[in-house]
Design a protein around this motif. Structure first.
Motif, mmCIF file in Angstrom:
data_model
loop_
_atom_site.group_PDB
_atom_site.id
_atom_site.type_symbol
_atom_site.label_atom_id
_atom_site.label_comp_id
_atom_site.label_asym_id
_atom_site.label_seq_id
_atom_site.Cartn_x
_atom_site.Cartn_y
_atom_site.Cartn_z
ATOM 1 N N THR A 66 0.846 -1.189 0.000
ATOM 2 C CA THR A 66 0.000 0.000 0.000
ATOM 3 C C THR A 66 0.886 1.244 0.000
ATOM 4 O O THR A 66 2.072 1.183 0.355
ATOM 5 N N ALA A 67 0.304 2.376 -0.371
ATOM 6 C CA ALA A 67 1.061 3.631 -0.385
ATOM 7 C C ALA A 67 1.588 3.951 1.013
ATOM 8 O O ALA A 67 2.726 4.411 1.165
ATOM 9 N N ARG A 120 -12.898 -0.609 -11.804
ATOM 10 C CA ARG A 120 -11.627 -1.172 -11.359
ATOM 11 C C ARG A 120 -11.378 -2.495 -12.092
ATOM 12 O O ARG A 120 -12.281 -3.311 -12.202
ATOM 13 N N VAL A 174 2.202 -3.450 -8.833
ATOM 14 C CA VAL A 174 2.110 -2.970 -10.217
ATOM 15 C C VAL A 174 3.019 -1.751 -10.391
ATOM 16 O O VAL A 174 2.887 -0.753 -9.673
ATOM 17 N N ILE A 200 4.561 8.798 -2.917
ATOM 18 C CA ILE A 200 4.401 7.435 -3.435
ATOM 19 C C ILE A 200 3.501 7.491 -4.666
ATOM 20 O O ILE A 200 2.438 8.116 -4.649
HETATM 21 N N1 5CA Z 1 3.198 -0.929 -3.897
HETATM 22 C C1 5CA Z 1 2.213 0.062 -3.569
HETATM 23 C C2 5CA Z 1 2.786 1.455 -3.508
HETATM 24 S S1 5CA Z 1 3.591 1.949 -4.955
HETATM 25 C C3 5CA Z 1 1.093 -0.035 -4.555
HETATM 26 O O1 5CA Z 1 1.147 -0.801 -5.501
HETATM 27 N N2 5CA Z 1 0.051 0.764 -4.319
HETATM 28 S S2 5CA Z 1 -1.150 0.919 -5.351
HETATM 29 O O2 5CA Z 1 -2.035 1.860 -4.748
HETATM 30 O O3 5CA Z 1 -0.665 1.232 -6.643
HETATM 31 O O4 5CA Z 1 -1.764 -0.496 -5.489
HETATM 32 C C4 5CA Z 1 -2.724 -0.913 -4.600
HETATM 33 C C5 5CA Z 1 -4.025 -0.529 -5.243
HETATM 34 O O5 5CA Z 1 -4.549 -1.663 -5.867
HETATM 35 C C6 5CA Z 1 -5.091 -0.081 -4.268
HETATM 36 O O6 5CA Z 1 -5.011 1.297 -4.035
HETATM 37 C C7 5CA Z 1 -6.346 -0.415 -5.001
HETATM 38 O O7 5CA Z 1 -6.769 0.656 -5.801
HETATM 39 C C8 5CA Z 1 -5.935 -1.548 -5.915
HETATM 40 N N3 5CA Z 1 -6.540 -2.789 -5.461
HETATM 41 C C9 5CA Z 1 -6.445 -3.344 -4.255
HETATM 42 N N4 5CA Z 1 -7.181 -4.464 -4.196
HETATM 43 C C10 5CA Z 1 -7.738 -4.621 -5.409
HETATM 44 C C11 5CA Z 1 -8.600 -5.596 -5.987
HETATM 45 N N5 5CA Z 1 -9.037 -6.634 -5.320
HETATM 46 N N6 5CA Z 1 -8.943 -5.426 -7.270
HETATM 47 C C12 5CA Z 1 -8.483 -4.397 -7.983
HETATM 48 N N7 5CA Z 1 -7.693 -3.450 -7.480
HETATM 49 C C13 5CA Z 1 -7.320 -3.564 -6.216
#
Ligand code: 5CA
Length: 156
Positions: A30-31, A85, A102, A45
Motif C-alpha cells: 500500500t502507499a 476497477r 504494479v 508514493i
Molecule cells: N506498492 C504500492 C505502492 S507503490 C502499490 O502498488 N500501491 S497501489 O495503490 O498502486 O496499489 C494498490 C491498489 O490496488 C489499491 O489502491 C487499489 O486501488 C488496488 N486494489 C487493491 N485491491 C484490489 C482488488 N481486489 N482489485 C483491484 N484493485 C485492487
C-alpha cells in the motif's frame, strides 16, 4: 517475482531512466506501507492504478499520488468511456504484475497512461517495482515520460 522486477529495470533502461530497485524486506503493497519503508511522505508514493473501460474492456493506467484519490469522472473523461476497477487477474495478465506491486513501467502490453499533476511538485517520488516489497525512486517528470503518461488533473 524476479522476472517482474527485471522487466521494470529493463523498461527503465530502455527509456533512459536510471533506477535502482530496492527490496525492502517488508511489505510496500500500500502507499502507506511504501512511504514508511521509503522514509518519505505518502504524497511521494506513486500509486499505479489499473482501470478497465466499461465499453471496450481496455485497460487504462493512472499514476496517482499516494495522498490523492483518483477522481473517476475525470479519469473516465480522459479515457473516453466509463471505467471500473480492473479485476486482479486481468491486471496480472496484461501488466505482468500482481496488485500491490504494479509498476508504472514494464508492462507486458502497452496500456494508455495518465499521471497526476501533483506528482511534479516533488524532487523525487517512489513507485512499485514489480513485487510486494520492491520500489524504486525517480524524478517525477522523468518517470512520467518513461511511462509515456499524459499529465492531467486526476485527484478527487
Ligand atoms: N506498492 C504500492 C505502492 S507503490 C502499490 O502498488 N500501491 S497501489 O495503490 O498502486 O496499489 C494498490 C491498489 O490496488 C489499491 O489502491 C487499489 O486501488 C488496488 N486494489 C487493491 N485491491 C484490489 C482488488 N481486489 N482489485 C483491484 N484493485 C485492487
Amino acid at each position: 517475482m524476479v522476472g517482474s522486477i527485471d522487466r521494470v529495470t529493463a523498461a527503465a533502461a530502455d527509456a533512459g531512466l536510471a533506477i535502482e530497485v530496492k527490496r525492502m524486506g517488508a511489505s510496500t503493497r500500500t502507499a502507506e506501507e511504501a512511504a514508511e519503508q521509503c522514509g518519505c511522505g505518502v504524497a511521494q508514493i506513486v500509486k499505479s492504478l489499473v482501470f478497465q473501460g466499461e465499453t471496450s474492456g481496455r485497460l487504462f493506467l493512472f499514476l496517482v499520488s499516494g495522498a490523492n484519490q483518483l477522481d473517476l469522472a475525470r479519469a473516465a473523461a480522459l479515457a473516453g468511456e466509463a471505467l471500473k476497477r480492473a479485476d486482479p487477474r486481468h491486471v496480472r495478465d496484461e501488466t505482468g504484475f500482481a496488485i500491490g506491486g504494479v509498476a508504472p513501467i514494464g508492462h507486458l502490453i502497452a496500456i494508455p497512461a495518465f499521471a497526476d499533476e501533483t506528482l511534479l511538485a516533488y524532487d523525487r517520488v517512489w513507485a512499485a517495482a514489480g513485487a510486494h516489497d520492491a520500489v524504486f525512486a525517480a524524478e517525477p517528470k522523468a518517470l512520467i515520460e518513461a511511462a509515456k503518461a499524459q499529465v492531467a488533473a486526476l485527484a478527487a
